[in-house]
Design an enzyme around this catalytic site. Sequence first.
Site, PDB file in Angstrom:
ATOM      1  N   ARG A  88       3.497  -7.063  -8.417  1.00 35.75           N
ATOM      2  CA  ARG A  88       2.780  -6.374  -9.285  1.00 35.75           C
ATOM      3  C   ARG A  88       4.242  -5.600 -10.288  1.00 35.75           C
ATOM      4  O   ARG A  88       2.777  -4.828 -11.172  1.00 35.75           O
ATOM      5  CB  ARG A  88       2.238  -5.396  -8.401  1.00 35.75           C
ATOM      6  CG  ARG A  88       1.183  -4.965  -8.813  1.00 35.75           C
ATOM      7  CD  ARG A  88       0.403  -4.551  -7.214  1.00 35.75           C
ATOM      8  NE  ARG A  88      -1.024  -3.228  -7.401  1.00 35.75           N
ATOM      9  CZ  ARG A  88      -1.888  -4.091  -6.720  1.00 35.75           C
ATOM     10  NH1 ARG A  88      -2.297  -5.108  -5.781  1.00 35.75           N
ATOM     11  NH2 ARG A  88      -3.066  -3.557  -7.081  1.00 35.75           N
ATOM     12  N   ARG A 127     -17.948  -0.581  -3.895  1.00 35.32           N
ATOM     13  CA  ARG A 127     -17.697  -1.552  -2.853  1.00 35.32           C
ATOM     14  C   ARG A 127     -17.720  -0.878  -1.450  1.00 35.32           C
ATOM     15  O   ARG A 127     -17.262   0.247  -2.031  1.00 35.32           O
ATOM     16  CB  ARG A 127     -15.308  -1.989  -3.243  1.00 35.32           C
ATOM     17  CG  ARG A 127     -15.089  -2.379  -2.191  1.00 35.32           C
ATOM     18  CD  ARG A 127     -14.237  -2.959  -2.518  1.00 35.32           C
ATOM     19  NE  ARG A 127     -13.026  -1.845  -3.204  1.00 35.32           N
ATOM     20  CZ  ARG A 127     -12.303  -2.772  -3.980  1.00 35.32           C
ATOM     21  NH1 ARG A 127     -11.415  -4.077  -3.513  1.00 35.32           N
ATOM     22  NH2 ARG A 127     -11.286  -2.106  -3.885  1.00 35.32           N
ATOM     23  N   ARG A 160     -13.441   2.820   0.192  1.00 35.17           N
ATOM     24  CA  ARG A 160     -11.483   2.970   0.479  1.00 35.17           C
ATOM     25  C   ARG A 160     -11.169   4.633  -0.781  1.00 35.17           C
ATOM     26  O   ARG A 160     -11.658   4.450  -1.608  1.00 35.17           O
ATOM     27  CB  ARG A 160     -10.968   2.228  -0.587  1.00 35.17           C
ATOM     28  CG  ARG A 160     -10.587   1.050   0.591  1.00 35.17           C
ATOM     29  CD  ARG A 160     -10.054  -0.647  -0.560  1.00 35.17           C
ATOM     30  NE  ARG A 160      -9.156  -0.085  -1.599  1.00 35.17           N
ATOM     31  CZ  ARG A 160      -8.629  -1.488  -2.253  1.00 35.17           C
ATOM     32  NH1 ARG A 160      -9.055  -2.218  -2.298  1.00 35.17           N
ATOM     33  NH2 ARG A 160      -7.630  -1.289  -2.678  1.00 35.17           N
ATOM     34  N   ARG A 171      -5.434   3.614 -11.312  1.00 37.54           N
ATOM     35  CA  ARG A 171      -4.487   2.117 -11.442  1.00 37.54           C
ATOM     36  C   ARG A 171      -5.043   0.892 -12.962  1.00 37.54           C
ATOM     37  O   ARG A 171      -4.431   0.277 -12.563  1.00 37.54           O
ATOM     38  CB  ARG A 171      -6.076   1.548  -9.758  1.00 37.54           C
ATOM     39  CG  ARG A 171      -6.251   2.783  -8.785  1.00 37.54           C
ATOM     40  CD  ARG A 171      -6.395   2.046  -7.674  1.00 37.54           C
ATOM     41  NE  ARG A 171      -6.775   0.831  -6.892  1.00 37.54           N
ATOM     42  CZ  ARG A 171      -8.202   0.159  -6.858  1.00 37.54           C
ATOM     43  NH1 ARG A 171      -8.630   1.049  -6.568  1.00 37.54           N
ATOM     44  NH2 ARG A 171      -8.358  -0.944  -6.599  1.00 37.54           N
TER      45      ARG A 171
END
Length: 213
Positions: A88, A127, A160, A171
């Site tokens: 990453r 999600r 989450r 993010r």
Amino acid sequence: MKMILIGPPGVGKGTQAKLLVKKYHIPQISTGDMLRSNIRNDTDLGQLAKTFMNAGKLVPDNVILDMIRTRFSEADCREGYILDGFPRTIPQAEGLDLLLNKIGQKLDVVLVMTANPEEIIRRLSSRRSCRECGAVYNLLFSPPHSADICDHCGGELYQRDDDKPATIKNRLNVYERQTAPLIEFYQKMNLIRKVNGMGTISEVGEGIRKALE
Ligand code: AP5
């Protein structure tokens, strides 16, 4: 097959990785899942990672590289793997290169998945993940049969901590700043194939199949 999946949060890396596991019979190595498992088990690594993850920041490179070295020493990684969410950063990619040289392996392909920010925010906000088995659902696109309960194991579904709107934005910024430069890094090695992540799960899967031909 030794493959890396690169793409912004929520583009569908984990979803597609699970389909590729079934096709190629190789493991999915998700650094995010490994870190979340450490948080669940309240390990020292988990306690360290939690503060970074909940803020939408990256966990330090040395911590991630140590985790990957240990994982690569396991027997199931000999024939191939799908790296999901690793590397990453450029230092992580350089660390991976050194490790691969040492063990005499070469990457076959780096798949870059793309989607627009509005779609990513929609997917991540809806999600839900299973606390027990890690199965991933989407309240809009692939809902469980019964709200809050996993279809596979009956475990509790949760959102989450890093899927809250403010953290998602952070993010996305972190992805652009620290991860997107990897595309040029792997372009120089001629490993990049691009995939449109904007369709349905099966349309994106078909795009991946074509990219791997
Ligand atoms: P990580 O767990 O790797 O998160 P991420 O990269 O942000 O990716 P996501 O898991 O959020 O998304 P995804 O692309 O896998 O999408 P998914 O398939 O679930 O990392 C979390 C954190 O850990 C990082 O922020 C960092 O702090 C730390 N970390 C991890 N690795 C690190 C590293 N190497 N270095 C440093 N720090 C690290 O899909 C999303 C949703 O959309 C799901 O609900 C799914 O069902 C749905 N969906 C998927 N595809 C489609 C589609 N085509 N259409 C409609 N819905 C879809």
